[in-house]
Design an enzyme around this catalytic site. Sequence first.
Site, PDB file in Angstrom:
ATOM      1  N   HIS A 129     -10.180  -6.644  -1.827  1.00  0.00           N
ATOM      2  CA  HIS A 129     -11.237  -6.466  -0.815  1.00  0.00           C
ATOM      3  C   HIS A 129     -12.393  -5.800  -1.552  1.00  0.00           C
ATOM      4  O   HIS A 129     -12.419  -4.568  -1.694  1.00  0.00           O
ATOM      5  CB  HIS A 129     -10.749  -5.575   0.331  1.00  0.00           C
ATOM      6  CG  HIS A 129      -9.638  -6.200   1.117  1.00  0.00           C
ATOM      7  ND1 HIS A 129      -9.841  -7.319   1.909  1.00  0.00           N
ATOM      8  CD2 HIS A 129      -8.331  -5.887   1.241  1.00  0.00           C
ATOM      9  CE1 HIS A 129      -8.691  -7.646   2.490  1.00  0.00           C
ATOM     10  NE2 HIS A 129      -7.760  -6.805   2.088  1.00  0.00           N
ATOM     11  N   GLU A 148      -5.769 -11.041  -0.930  1.00  0.00           N
ATOM     12  CA  GLU A 148      -6.563 -10.800   0.294  1.00  0.00           C
ATOM     13  C   GLU A 148      -8.056 -10.793  -0.004  1.00  0.00           C
ATOM     14  O   GLU A 148      -8.812  -9.969   0.534  1.00  0.00           O
ATOM     15  CB  GLU A 148      -6.155  -9.454   0.933  1.00  0.00           C
ATOM     16  CG  GLU A 148      -4.681  -9.349   1.256  1.00  0.00           C
ATOM     17  CD  GLU A 148      -4.307  -8.067   2.003  1.00  0.00           C
ATOM     18  OE1 GLU A 148      -5.208  -7.383   2.524  1.00  0.00           O
ATOM     19  OE2 GLU A 148      -3.115  -7.755   2.046  1.00  0.00           O
ATOM     20  N   ASN A 199       2.168  -5.169  -3.119  1.00  0.00           N
ATOM     21  CA  ASN A 199       0.777  -5.537  -2.818  1.00  0.00           C
ATOM     22  C   ASN A 199      -0.057  -4.290  -2.520  1.00  0.00           C
ATOM     23  O   ASN A 199       0.411  -3.385  -1.829  1.00  0.00           O
ATOM     24  CB  ASN A 199       0.815  -6.443  -1.559  1.00  0.00           C
ATOM     25  CG  ASN A 199      -0.487  -7.138  -1.274  1.00  0.00           C
ATOM     26  OD1 ASN A 199      -1.066  -7.773  -2.168  1.00  0.00           O
ATOM     27  ND2 ASN A 199      -0.964  -7.050  -0.041  1.00  0.00           N
ATOM     28  N   GLU A 219       0.801  -1.236   0.000  1.00  0.00           N
ATOM     29  CA  GLU A 219       0.000   0.000   0.000  1.00  0.00           C
ATOM     30  C   GLU A 219       0.831   1.283   0.000  1.00  0.00           C
ATOM     31  O   GLU A 219       0.548   2.217   0.751  1.00  0.00           O
ATOM     32  CB  GLU A 219      -0.974  -0.001   1.190  1.00  0.00           C
ATOM     33  CG  GLU A 219      -1.903  -1.197   1.186  1.00  0.00           C
ATOM     34  CD  GLU A 219      -2.875  -1.226   2.373  1.00  0.00           C
ATOM     35  OE1 GLU A 219      -2.771  -0.365   3.266  1.00  0.00           O
ATOM     36  OE2 GLU A 219      -3.737  -2.120   2.403  1.00  0.00           O
ATOM     37  N   ASP A 239     -11.817 -10.829  -0.164  1.00  0.00           N
ATOM     38  CA  ASP A 239     -13.092 -11.028   0.525  1.00  0.00           C
ATOM     39  C   ASP A 239     -14.151 -10.238  -0.220  1.00  0.00           C
ATOM     40  O   ASP A 239     -13.846  -9.317  -0.980  1.00  0.00           O
ATOM     41  CB  ASP A 239     -13.063 -10.709   2.028  1.00  0.00           C
ATOM     42  CG  ASP A 239     -12.354  -9.428   2.410  1.00  0.00           C
ATOM     43  OD1 ASP A 239     -12.337  -8.478   1.597  1.00  0.00           O
ATOM     44  OD2 ASP A 239     -11.814  -9.371   3.533  1.00  0.00           O
TER      45      ASP A 239
HETATM   46  C1  XIL Z   1      -5.916  -6.218   8.672  1.00  0.00           C
HETATM   47  C2  XIL Z   1      -6.188  -7.380   9.614  1.00  0.00           C
HETATM   48  O1  XIL Z   1      -7.127  -8.238   9.012  1.00  0.00           O
HETATM   49  C3  XIL Z   1      -6.728  -6.877  10.929  1.00  0.00           C
HETATM   50  O2  XIL Z   1      -6.831  -7.934  11.877  1.00  0.00           O
HETATM   51  C4  XIL Z   1      -5.817  -5.772  11.487  1.00  0.00           C
HETATM   52  O3  XIL Z   1      -6.411  -5.226  12.646  1.00  0.00           O
HETATM   53  C5  XIL Z   1      -5.603  -4.687  10.458  1.00  0.00           C
HETATM   54  O4  XIL Z   1      -5.082  -5.249   9.268  1.00  0.00           O
HETATM   55  N1  XIL Z   1      -4.842  -4.746   3.894  1.00  0.00           N
HETATM   56  C6  XIL Z   1      -3.788  -5.483   4.362  1.00  0.00           C
HETATM   57  C7  XIL Z   1      -3.943  -6.316   5.582  1.00  0.00           C
HETATM   58  O5  XIL Z   1      -2.740  -5.523   3.701  1.00  0.00           O
HETATM   59  O6  XIL Z   1      -2.747  -6.434   6.309  1.00  0.00           O
HETATM   60  C8  XIL Z   1      -5.044  -5.786   6.474  1.00  0.00           C
HETATM   61  O7  XIL Z   1      -5.243  -6.704   7.530  1.00  0.00           O
HETATM   62  C9  XIL Z   1      -6.307  -5.592   5.668  1.00  0.00           C
HETATM   63  C10 XIL Z   1      -6.090  -4.590   4.578  1.00  0.00           C
END
Ligand code: XIL
Length: 331
Positions: free
Chosen positions: A218, A247, A182, A141, A249
């Site tokens: 996401h 990641e 990422n 990020e 979802d």
């Molecule tokens: C999130 C975790 O799921 C949580 O448990 C934590 O509190 C915050 O981070 N992008 C990412 C992940 O790269 O590391 C993040 O994970 C979600 C968004």
Amino acid sequence: MKFYLVVGLCSLIVTGSATFSRTPYFGTAVAMDPFRNDREYRAVLDREFDMIVAENAFKWSELRPGPDTFDFDDADALVAYASATGKKIRGHTLVWHRQLPKWLLESKPSRDEAIAILREHISRVVGRYAGRVDAWDVVNEAIDDDAKMRDSFWLRTIGPDYVGLAFEFAHDADPKAKLYYNDYSIEDLSPKSDAVFDLVRDLKKKGVAIDGVGWQAHVIAGFRIGREHLQNSKRIRELGLELSITELDLRIELPSNVEKLRLQADSFASIARFCKADKNCKALVMWGFTDAHSWIPGAFPGFGDALIFDTSFRPKQGYDELRRVFPRKQV
Ligand code: XIL
């Protein structure tokens, strides 16, 4: 069936082992508390996935209690679990603007000191797991929603070349690991995904050891892979970089219902088919698997139900769709 038999036999002859080609890997993020304490969680994890990533255990907040101390308990446990069960493991993440320890944020290092801190962290962490962690999200990020470099501790202390330096340090510590950039909201074409593309293209041009781009994905139920995603993945491939969905979802606006779950299942199917069809897509990793442990309700109030098992570990329609595309592999 016959085809797989032939491929299996060929791989036996060529490599001397009976493993089948396993990509794209099908993975999930793992949360430490249920990993250690919930048998049902562990059973589903054992059974369903051939790749894992720590949801938090590899972040600075967990690994670095102090400037001179490392706490590898959780990360070690996950790496050992992956080795013992024959699963691949991604390392997430070495450089991020979030979940940094207070001692770091409150320190006022010079540029050289900040580079030394980054180098030491990456060498120790990547070096410890060299040959065992398959891929690293080296930088996470770094591009903000406005498509500019994101303000962060690393940008402020080191400047924009912290990105290239992080890849260099990771490559030195494990020359064989796949090294990824990422980010979120970079799946389609947008000023942000263009900025990420420019960033990784410049790294490649400079000869930096970067191997891939991770699409966090996401996204919201109803999502479909479309022309823009195909164009975007094509330009990544043409740059010589691999792609992983890191990641995934698919959040639903609550209250959830049967129609929304159907829509969500179709979204899972669309993404899975895309990754399966694209030889360059190396992994499809979800950000957890059970709605009992998902960051979504906390991060997106009013949303939830984003994963493929419900809170009682019952498979949802999305699970069936994913399994249609990714039949369970023999481990
Ligand atoms: C999130 C975790 O799921 C949580 O448990 C934590 O509190 C915050 O981070 N992008 C990412 C992940 O790269 O590391 C993040 O994970 C979600 C968004």
